[in-house]
Design an enzyme around this catalytic site. Structure first.
Site, mmCIF file in Angstrom:
data_model
loop_
_atom_site.group_PDB
_atom_site.id
_atom_site.type_symbol
_atom_site.label_atom_id
_atom_site.label_comp_id
_atom_site.label_asym_id
_atom_site.label_seq_id
_atom_site.Cartn_x
_atom_site.Cartn_y
_atom_site.Cartn_z
ATOM 1 N N HIS A 205 0.905 -1.227 -0.099
ATOM 2 C CA HIS A 205 0.071 -0.341 -0.060
ATOM 3 C C HIS A 205 1.010 1.002 -0.042
ATOM 4 O O HIS A 205 0.134 2.331 0.005
ATOM 5 C CB HIS A 205 -0.954 0.161 1.380
ATOM 6 C CG HIS A 205 -0.096 0.228 2.480
ATOM 7 N ND1 HIS A 205 0.492 -0.686 3.220
ATOM 8 C CD2 HIS A 205 0.055 1.438 3.209
ATOM 9 C CE1 HIS A 205 1.111 -0.164 4.167
ATOM 10 N NE2 HIS A 205 0.709 1.167 4.251
HETATM 11 C C1 UD1 Z 1 -1.784 5.485 6.395
HETATM 12 C C2 UD1 Z 1 -0.382 5.817 7.037
HETATM 13 C C3 UD1 Z 1 0.639 4.685 6.910
HETATM 14 C C4 UD1 Z 1 0.055 3.249 7.301
HETATM 15 C C5 UD1 Z 1 -1.258 3.093 6.488
HETATM 16 C C6 UD1 Z 1 -1.915 1.818 7.169
HETATM 17 C C7 UD1 Z 1 0.214 8.240 7.281
HETATM 18 C C8 UD1 Z 1 1.265 9.368 6.804
HETATM 19 N N1 UD1 Z 1 0.111 7.147 6.575
HETATM 20 O O1 UD1 Z 1 -1.575 5.459 4.896
HETATM 21 O O2 UD1 Z 1 1.752 5.026 7.491
HETATM 22 O O3 UD1 Z 1 1.203 2.290 7.060
HETATM 23 O O4 UD1 Z 1 -2.127 4.230 6.855
HETATM 24 O O5 UD1 Z 1 -2.968 1.818 6.442
HETATM 25 O O6 UD1 Z 1 -0.680 8.499 7.980
HETATM 26 N N2 UD1 Z 1 -9.482 5.269 2.772
HETATM 27 C C9 UD1 Z 1 -10.531 4.485 2.801
HETATM 28 N N3 UD1 Z 1 -10.987 4.114 3.889
HETATM 29 C C10 UD1 Z 1 -10.351 4.379 5.263
HETATM 30 C C11 UD1 Z 1 -9.258 5.025 5.098
HETATM 31 C C12 UD1 Z 1 -8.490 5.583 3.863
HETATM 32 O O7 UD1 Z 1 -11.040 4.547 1.648
HETATM 33 O O8 UD1 Z 1 -11.064 4.116 6.153
HETATM 34 C C13 UD1 Z 1 -8.851 5.500 1.481
HETATM 35 C C14 UD1 Z 1 -8.635 7.139 1.334
HETATM 36 O O9 UD1 Z 1 -9.695 7.720 1.049
HETATM 37 C C15 UD1 Z 1 -7.252 7.281 0.691
HETATM 38 C C16 UD1 Z 1 -6.583 6.027 0.877
HETATM 39 O O10 UD1 Z 1 -7.593 5.043 1.488
HETATM 40 O O11 UD1 Z 1 -7.698 7.297 -0.516
HETATM 41 C C17 UD1 Z 1 -5.254 6.176 1.674
HETATM 42 O O12 UD1 Z 1 -5.234 6.826 3.107
HETATM 43 P P1 UD1 Z 1 -4.600 7.517 3.776
HETATM 44 O O13 UD1 Z 1 -5.102 7.901 5.073
HETATM 45 O O14 UD1 Z 1 -4.286 9.099 3.000
HETATM 46 O O15 UD1 Z 1 -3.305 7.084 3.821
HETATM 47 P P2 UD1 Z 1 -2.667 5.405 4.027
HETATM 48 O O16 UD1 Z 1 -2.039 5.277 2.729
HETATM 49 O O17 UD1 Z 1 -3.643 4.796 4.430
#
Ligand code: UD1
Length: 377
Positions: A205
């Site tokens: 991821h």
């Molecule tokens: C975050 C953390 C990372 C961790 C990862 C584990 C930071 C900088 N990064 O990255 O260290 O390894 O979490 O999961 O804080 N999304 C959903 N549903 C959710 C949450 C997110 O669909 O409940 C989608 C968001 O809309 C986005 C993507 O997932 O498009 C990424 O989410 P984001 O919170 O930006 O960061 P992660 O890549 O999850």
């Protein structure tokens, strides 16, 4: 003594759960939880609260996704208001997600004792958003609780006084030990029709791996190679799934025989999957540590690791180059039995939370509350 524990994203929940339990078992500590809402859906958040027996958060900021600046700025504004009302004695932040850095800046500026659990880890790669969060948080927090020796060395090198640093072990491993037996009762292997050692588990991821088409194509080729040997089980993070769609690669992915694509898994299901895998391929931070504890072979698709103990003592191998051919060779060695034998790092024994409670209570329970409210304005 009033403690406010901060969670924001999935890897925080299994770290705060044993701390909250240990704080709540202490007769003189009141423990509360604040969730920033960075991870918000059922599979990325709620299921962890249920399985890890965490109560509903006392405060929910509902910040959701967005750019890192958007997330942090909104967390900071909302968190300040809660601190003004709540006046905790200690704020606890864990790990390296956006909530960790944002909340520690606000709390420290308001004169509240703030401590970082899982401090001192450094990948040396400032392109990783998490590395910036780690550096900011460690530079300002009052106490730093460290999981592995490299963390103590990094903090000493950065000039942190040894009065602030405490080598206590790994709270995420506290959760793993606490829930391992329970996870054994999960029926996910039957549901997926695989047997112990009969599959490769994969997670991917990180923006550096999944946010560009070239590396996603390499990952596809790696899965194709892996699936020739064993079933590949791939619980997919929303970021990865969005990007497979955006780059038009879903058809190729779905054409791979012997591949099970799942949504994000619960804590217990994923623990069972890790515990029984022949090999884990990942780019996660925490999984490097969990596989080291479980002594399951792990190949990590990263240039560097902030958790070098997992390579030095554990079962982790860093794959610095995402070249599918190099990965194939290493994977085949492992599947043919050339397995790195690891040992469990010091203090990864299920008692890290207890050590943290002892330090915090001894240090801060009798303190007089002195707040420089002016600095919060
Ligand atoms: C975050 C953390 C990372 C961790 C990862 C584990 C930071 C900088 N990064 O990255 O260290 O390894 O979490 O999961 O804080 N999304 C959903 N549903 C959710 C949450 C997110 O669909 O409940 C989608 C968001 O809309 C986005 C993507 O997932 O498009 C990424 O989410 P984001 O919170 O930006 O960061 P992660 O890549 O999850």
């Amino acid at each position: 003594m009033k403690i406010l524990n901060i969670v924001g994203a999935r890897p925080n929940f299994m770290k705060i759960a044993p701390l909250h339990r240990a704080f709540s078992n202490h007769s003189q500590i009141q423990s509360k939880i604040l969730h920033t809402g960075q991870h918000y859906d059922e599979k990325m958040s709620d299921i962890f609260f249920n399985q890890l027996e965490l109560p509903e958060p006392d405060f929910y900021l509902g910040v959701g996704g967005g750019s890192h600046t958007f997330q942090k700025a909104h967390v900071m504004l909302k968190f300040e208001r809660i601190l003004l009302e709540e006046e905790p004695d200690v704020v606890v932040v864990v790990g390296d997600v956006n909530a960790t850095a944002a909340c520690s800046i606000v709390a420290i500026k308001m004169g509240i004792k703030t401590v970082h659990v899982e401090a001192g880890l450094r990948s040396g790669d400032r392109c990783m958003p998490e590395e910036i969060n780690r550096i900011i948080t460690d530079a300002i927090c009052d106490d730093l609780f460290v999981t592995e020796q490299s963390g103590m060395i990094n903090l000493a090198r950065e000039g942190v006084s040894n009065h602030k640093t405490h080598f206590v072990g790994n709270v995420m491993i506290d959760s793993l030990i606490y829930y391992r037996e329970k996870a054994k009762q999960e029926d996910i292997l039957d549901k997926l029709n695989v047997s112990p050692d009969g599959y490769i588990l994969m997670t991917m991821h990180r923006p550096s791996n999944v946010d560009n088409v070239k590396s996603l194509e390499d990952i596809l080729e790696i899965i194709e190679n892996a699936a020739k040997h064993k079933t590949v089980i791939f619980p997919m993070h929303p970021r990865t799934s969005n990007n497979f769609g955006q780059f038009g690669l879903f058809d190729r992915l779905h054409n791979i025989q012997n591949l099970s694509i799942l949504g994000p898994q619960g804590y217990l299901q994923f623990l069972k999957l890790m515990d029984n895998a022949a090999l884990i391929i990942t780019d996660s931070g925490g999984i490097q540590e969990e596989t080291t504890y479980l002594q399951v072979p792990c190949m990590t698709f990263r240039d560097s690791t902030e958790r070098p103990v997992t390579v030095e003592l554990g079962t982790n191998i860093l794959m610095k180059d995402l070249n599918p051919e190099t990965v194939k060779i290493q994977m085949e060695k492992i599947l043919n039995g050339e397995i790195k034998k690891g040992i469990i790092p010091p203090f990864w024994d299920g008692h890290a939370s207890k050590r943290i409670v002892d330090v915090l209570f001894n240090k801060y329970s009798a303190k007089t509350k002195v707040r420089d409210k002016a600095s919060s304005i």
